[in-house]
Design a protein around this motif. Structure first.
Motif, short mmCIF file in Angstrom:
data_model
loop_
_atom_site.label_atom_id
_atom_site.label_comp_id
_atom_site.label_asym_id
_atom_site.label_seq_id
_atom_site.Cartn_x
_atom_site.Cartn_y
_atom_site.Cartn_z
N UNK A 135 0.88 -0.65 0.51
CA UNK A 135 0.52 0.04 0.02
C UNK A 135 0.84 1.52 0.29
N UNK A 136 1.98 1.36 0.58
CA UNK A 136 3.21 2.38 1.12
C UNK A 136 3.53 2.57 -0.27
N UNK A 137 4.45 1.42 -1.12
CA UNK A 137 4.76 1.53 -2.49
C UNK A 137 4.60 0.61 -3.68
N UNK A 138 2.88 1.46 -3.50
CA UNK A 138 2.43 0.25 -4.92
C UNK A 138 3.45 0.00 -6.33
N UNK A 139 4.53 0.24 -6.38
CA UNK A 139 4.30 0.60 -7.64
C UNK A 139 6.22 -0.51 -7.57
N UNK A 140 6.82 -1.63 -6.37
CA UNK A 140 7.84 -1.88 -5.38
C UNK A 140 7.41 -3.15 -6.28
N UNK A 141 8.24 -4.17 -5.75
CA UNK A 141 8.43 -5.88 -5.59
C UNK A 141 8.90 -5.35 -4.33
N UNK A 142 7.83 -6.33 -4.22
CA UNK A 142 7.86 -6.30 -2.84
C UNK A 142 7.66 -7.85 -2.26
N UNK A 143 8.48 -8.48 -1.82
CA UNK A 143 8.42 -10.52 -1.94
C UNK A 143 9.04 -10.20 -0.08
N UNK A 144 8.55 -11.69 -0.21
CA UNK A 144 8.35 -12.56 1.32
C UNK A 144 9.49 -13.18 1.43
N UNK A 145 9.88 -13.79 2.67
CA UNK A 145 10.87 -14.92 2.71
C UNK A 145 10.21 -15.04 4.17
N UNK A 146 9.57 -17.00 4.20
CA UNK A 146 9.07 -17.33 5.43
C UNK A 146 7.41 -18.10 4.90
N UNK A 147 7.45 -19.19 5.97
CA UNK A 147 6.08 -19.29 5.34
C UNK A 147 6.04 -20.71 4.20
N UNK A 148 6.89 -20.69 3.28
CA UNK A 148 7.44 -21.38 2.16
C UNK A 148 7.27 -20.31 1.09
N UNK A 149 7.70 -18.83 1.24
CA UNK A 149 8.08 -18.10 0.40
C UNK A 149 9.51 -18.08 0.36
N UNK A 150 10.21 -18.09 -0.96
CA UNK A 150 11.37 -17.84 -1.28
C UNK A 150 11.50 -16.21 -2.18
N UNK A 151 11.56 -15.27 -1.47
CA UNK A 151 11.33 -14.41 -3.01
C UNK A 151 13.01 -14.16 -2.59
N UNK A 152 13.04 -13.11 -3.78
CA UNK A 152 14.11 -11.95 -3.63
C UNK A 152 14.18 -10.89 -4.29
N UNK A 153 13.16 -10.53 -3.78
CA UNK A 153 12.93 -8.95 -4.15
C UNK A 153 13.69 -7.53 -3.30
N UNK A 154 13.91 -6.91 -3.88
CA UNK A 154 14.51 -5.33 -3.86
C UNK A 154 14.20 -5.01 -1.84
N UNK A 155 12.83 -5.37 -1.90
CA UNK A 155 12.04 -5.11 -0.61
C UNK A 155 11.20 -6.14 -0.22
#
Length: 491
Positions: free
Chosen positions: A141-161
């Motif tokens: 919601x704060x940065x709608x154009x940014x690539x936001x990811x998760x690490x944990x709970x089965x997610x293993x993203x490599x996003x800049x946020x």
């Protein structure tokens, strides 16, 4: 031809080769016979780079893999004065340090302001999956154009946020260590454990922000936050924010007498326990005394009986029938206000749920059921909710205005977290939050109450340093990748 020294990242450490001229780097380096090169702690990256710069040493920095971000912020809410002060104090401390604010005082929004004013790849570390998903939604919601990811709970993203749990970030600390310029540690009192501290130690991040309501730890390791994140740069208390950023509140203690049967049984159990403690020369006034009691209880039959007596006496104090009568009266008095009920054990949670038909949440509650209960509570379909420890941290319940502590630990952190569940301001700004503390009279619970409320009269906040921001390569006015452009400071 003279080779230029190169700084590289290697599985949570730094390698500097060939050795540069000058002496500043020597204090950070240790010779590694395995690779025949000098190795340096990743956490010393910023200090090392600034030392090399100060000696005008020419070197190649291949360690950093973090990047600048083009963040289009949709942060429209005007910050509270304490949020602006905290952000300024953090910047003046070189964008390193710990901010201490009570639960519900807007630490997440403060972090979003820090991200917006330090637009670099950022790792946010949180203690629970619930908090991870809350942060994820708020960052989107704060940065709608940014690539936001998760690490944990089965997610293993490599996003800049990236939002990660402490467990997952620690497991992958070696891989994450050079990819993020800004580390944000939510509930940072979780960081100084032997396992979690690797997140900070294996990272080269020049910018670090710790957020917590109560940094103090019983093992004294909160002092390690000075090294892992930075010194405390700003603090505000519940009392100082009441009626401003937080709802006005009152704390009411209600003492309950044990029944005659409960009193006789309680006294007998305490007598049995104390006789053993006196014989074993053990005092329960501190953590060491409790550890000695636990050890002694495993060595003899008498010790085992003393421990069982201690636990039964505690159960009587925590779950006396008088408390349930008080609870029933309070629920009737405050109906239809939304009320949170806290206990120290799951057995009492289930008893209250069964006898008073109140939805319950414990660590055994399935995730979907827990989400459904909280959703219906927020919507007003459920007017009361009972839990043990799972709502202490990382759960947003802004609709509640009454909290009832039937039992709990002596932890000041737990007390502040439970109070924080009802401190969010109402839409009209006139909300009065109430915290009832129900204590069994003339039992060990009275001492527990005193301990957990020990921070009520804490010293006045220590505001951050004023004046110019710390200089050096990583100051806001510096050039290159580390620069924080002034036109992005407050947008």
């Amino acid at each position: 031809m003279v080779r230029i020294p190169t700084l590289s990242f290697d599985r949570g450490t730094l390698i500097l080769h060939p050795p540069p001229k000058g002496k500043a780097w020597v204090d950070y380096a240790t010779w590694d016979d395995r690779v025949e090169k000098f190795r340096i702690k990743a956490i010393d990256y910023r200090s090392l780079v600034e030392a090399l710069q100060n000696e005008n040493v020419n070197f190649i920095d291949e360690a950093k893999a973090f990047v600048s971000l083009e963040l289009v912020s949709s942060l429209a809410m005007e910050p509270y004065p304490h949020q602006t002060e905290a952000l300024t104090a953090w910047k003046h401390a070189g964008r390193q340090g710990v901010v201490v604010l009570p639960t519900a005082a807007g630490k997440t929004y403060l972090a979003q302001l820090a991200i917006a004013s330090t637009p670099r790849s950022t790792l946010i570390v949180v203690p629970t999956l619930d908090l991870m998903h809350q942060w994820y939604a708020q960052l989107l919601a704060a940065f709608p154009d940014a690539e936001v990811g998760l690490l944990g709970g089965g997610a293993r993203d490599k996003s800049p946020l990236l939002v990660a749990t402490y467990d997952s970030a620690a497991i992958h600390a070696e891989a994450l260590g050079n990819r993020y310029a800004l580390l944000i540690f939510d509930e940072c009192h979780h960081l100084p454990t032997d396992f979690n501290r690797a997140i900070a130690e294996y990272a080269i991040a020049p910018y670090r922000l710790g957020l917590t309501a109560t940094p103090e730890r019983s093992d004294g390791k909160h002092s390690d936050l000075n090294y892992l994140i930075g010194t405390e740069v700003y603090r505000q208390t519940v009392a100082e924010l009441a009626g401003k950023a937080l709802a006005k509140h009152e704390v009411v203690q209600i003492k309950v007498q044990l029944s005659q049967y409960e009193r006789d049984r309680y006294n007998e159990l305490i007598r049995l326990r104390n006789a053993f403690l006196q014989q074993a020369n053990i005092k329960l006034g501190n953590l060491k005394g409790w550890q000695l009691f636990v050890q002694a209880s495993a060595r003899s039959t008498a010790g085992r009986k003393a421990m069982l007596a201690h636990r039964e006496a505690k159960a009587i104090a925590l779950g006396t029938d008088g408390k349930l009568q008080v609870l029933s009266n309070l629920l009737a008095q405050h109906y239809p206000e939304r009320t949170l009920i806290f206990t120290a054990d799951n057995a009492t949670v289930y008893r209250i749920s069964q006898e008073l038909l109140i939805p319950a949440i414990t660590h055994q509650t399935p995730i979907k059921e827990r989400h459904n209960i909280l959703t219906r509570f927020r919507a007003g379909e459920y007017r009361a909710l009972v839990a043990s420890h799972v709502l202490n941290e990382g759960v947003d319940v802004p609709a509640a205005s009454v909290a009832i502590i039937l039992s709990g630990t002596g932890s000041a952190r737990e007390y502040i977290q439970r109070l924080g569940r009802v401190l969010r301001r109402g839409t009209d700004g006139e909300k009065l939050a109430l915290l009832y503390e129900v204590v069994a009279e003339d039992t060990s619970e009275e001492g527990t109450s005193v301990r957990r409320r020990g921070l009520e009269n804490e010293p006045q906040r220590r505001k951050g340093r004023r004046g110019e921001e710390k200089g050096g390569l990583f100051a806001a006015e510096s050039s290159g990748l580390y620069r924080v452009d002034n036109d992005k400071e407050d947008r």
